[in-house]
Design a protein around this motif. Structure first.
Motif, short mmCIF file in Angstrom:
data_model
loop_
_atom_site.label_atom_id
_atom_site.label_comp_id
_atom_site.label_asym_id
_atom_site.label_seq_id
_atom_site.Cartn_x
_atom_site.Cartn_y
_atom_site.Cartn_z
N HIS A 19 13.62 58.09 -8.33
CA HIS A 19 13.67 59.04 -7.22
C HIS A 19 14.90 58.69 -6.41
O HIS A 19 15.50 57.63 -6.59
CB HIS A 19 12.44 58.89 -6.32
N THR A 20 15.25 59.57 -5.47
CA THR A 20 16.30 59.18 -4.54
C THR A 20 15.79 57.99 -3.74
O THR A 20 14.60 57.69 -3.72
CB THR A 20 16.66 60.35 -3.59
N HIS A 21 16.70 57.30 -3.07
CA HIS A 21 16.32 56.11 -2.31
C HIS A 21 15.33 56.50 -1.21
O HIS A 21 15.39 57.59 -0.65
CB HIS A 21 17.57 55.47 -1.70
N LYS A 76 8.60 66.51 -1.31
CA LYS A 76 9.96 66.82 -1.80
C LYS A 76 10.60 65.59 -2.41
O LYS A 76 11.26 65.67 -3.45
CB LYS A 76 10.83 67.37 -0.66
N TRP A 77 10.43 64.44 -1.77
CA TRP A 77 10.99 63.20 -2.29
C TRP A 77 10.35 62.85 -3.63
O TRP A 77 11.02 62.45 -4.57
CB TRP A 77 10.80 62.06 -1.28
N MET A 78 9.03 62.99 -3.73
CA MET A 78 8.31 62.65 -4.96
C MET A 78 8.70 63.55 -6.13
O MET A 78 8.66 63.13 -7.28
CB MET A 78 6.79 62.75 -4.75
N THR A 79 9.05 64.80 -5.84
CA THR A 79 9.36 65.74 -6.92
C THR A 79 10.85 65.83 -7.22
O THR A 79 11.26 66.62 -8.07
CB THR A 79 8.82 67.15 -6.58
N SER A 80 11.67 65.02 -6.57
CA SER A 80 13.11 64.98 -6.86
C SER A 80 13.41 63.72 -7.65
O SER A 80 13.24 62.61 -7.15
CB SER A 80 13.92 64.97 -5.56
#
Length: 170
Positions: A19-21, A76-80
């Motif tokens: 994931h992103t940081h 959003k973070w989890m799905t990116s």
């Protein structure tokens, strides 16, 4: 959510899935903490004769406010995700509408890394994967950005085992 094995081609191996940081969630975490602290303080100072209706009202308001302030950014973070395989770079974003980009490693001509001041503190950065089409794929807030750059470089030079072994912690 790791990438499905059905989406990988024959002999394709996932080198890194990430994931992103987590720093992208830092504003939401801080706002949520302030909201919960304010609700706790407010609950403590509610007069005894108003507790019956005031306490549920305060905590229902916290719950309702938490959805746009914390839950949606977290989803959003989890799905990116960014996935590096032995053949391509795969990006996926979105909750309801999933968008993605698959960049074959053979199309990458240059890898640029950028780390701002806050990126250096958190150990992340941005990778710009340049192609011959002069339209770089930007991977923002990549954790362990130097390690990821080494992995991609090793894959570009057909050193698959070197890419897999680049990060001894994974």
């Amino acid at each position: 959510m790791a990438i499905s094995k059905k989406l990988l081609s024959q002999d394709e191996i996932v080198v890194r899935h990430m994931h992103t940081h987590i720093k992208t969630l830092l504003p939401a975490i801080i706002i949520e903490a302030i909201l919960i602290i304010a609700a706790a303080v407010g609950s403590f100072y509610v007069p005894a004769n108003a507790r019956y209706w005031a306490l549920p009202t305060i905590w229902i308001a916290v719950l309702v406010l938490s959805i746009p302030l914390f839950v949606i950014p977290w989803i959003k973070w989890m799905t990116s995700t960014y996935t590096i395989t032995t053949k391509r770079i795969i990006t996926r974003h979105g909750i309801f509408t999933r968008t993605g980009h698959d960049l074959p490693l053979s199309r990458i001509s240059d890898i640029q890394m950028e780390k701002d001041f806050d990126d250096r503190i958190f150990g992340c950065g941005t990778l710009a994967l340049q192609t011959s089409a002069d339209d770089p794929l930007l991977l923002r807030d990549v954790p362990k950005v130097e390690m990821v750059q080494v992995e991609i470089s090793n894959l570009l030079f057909n050193d698959i085992q070197g890419a897999i072994d680049a990060d001894p912690t994974s």
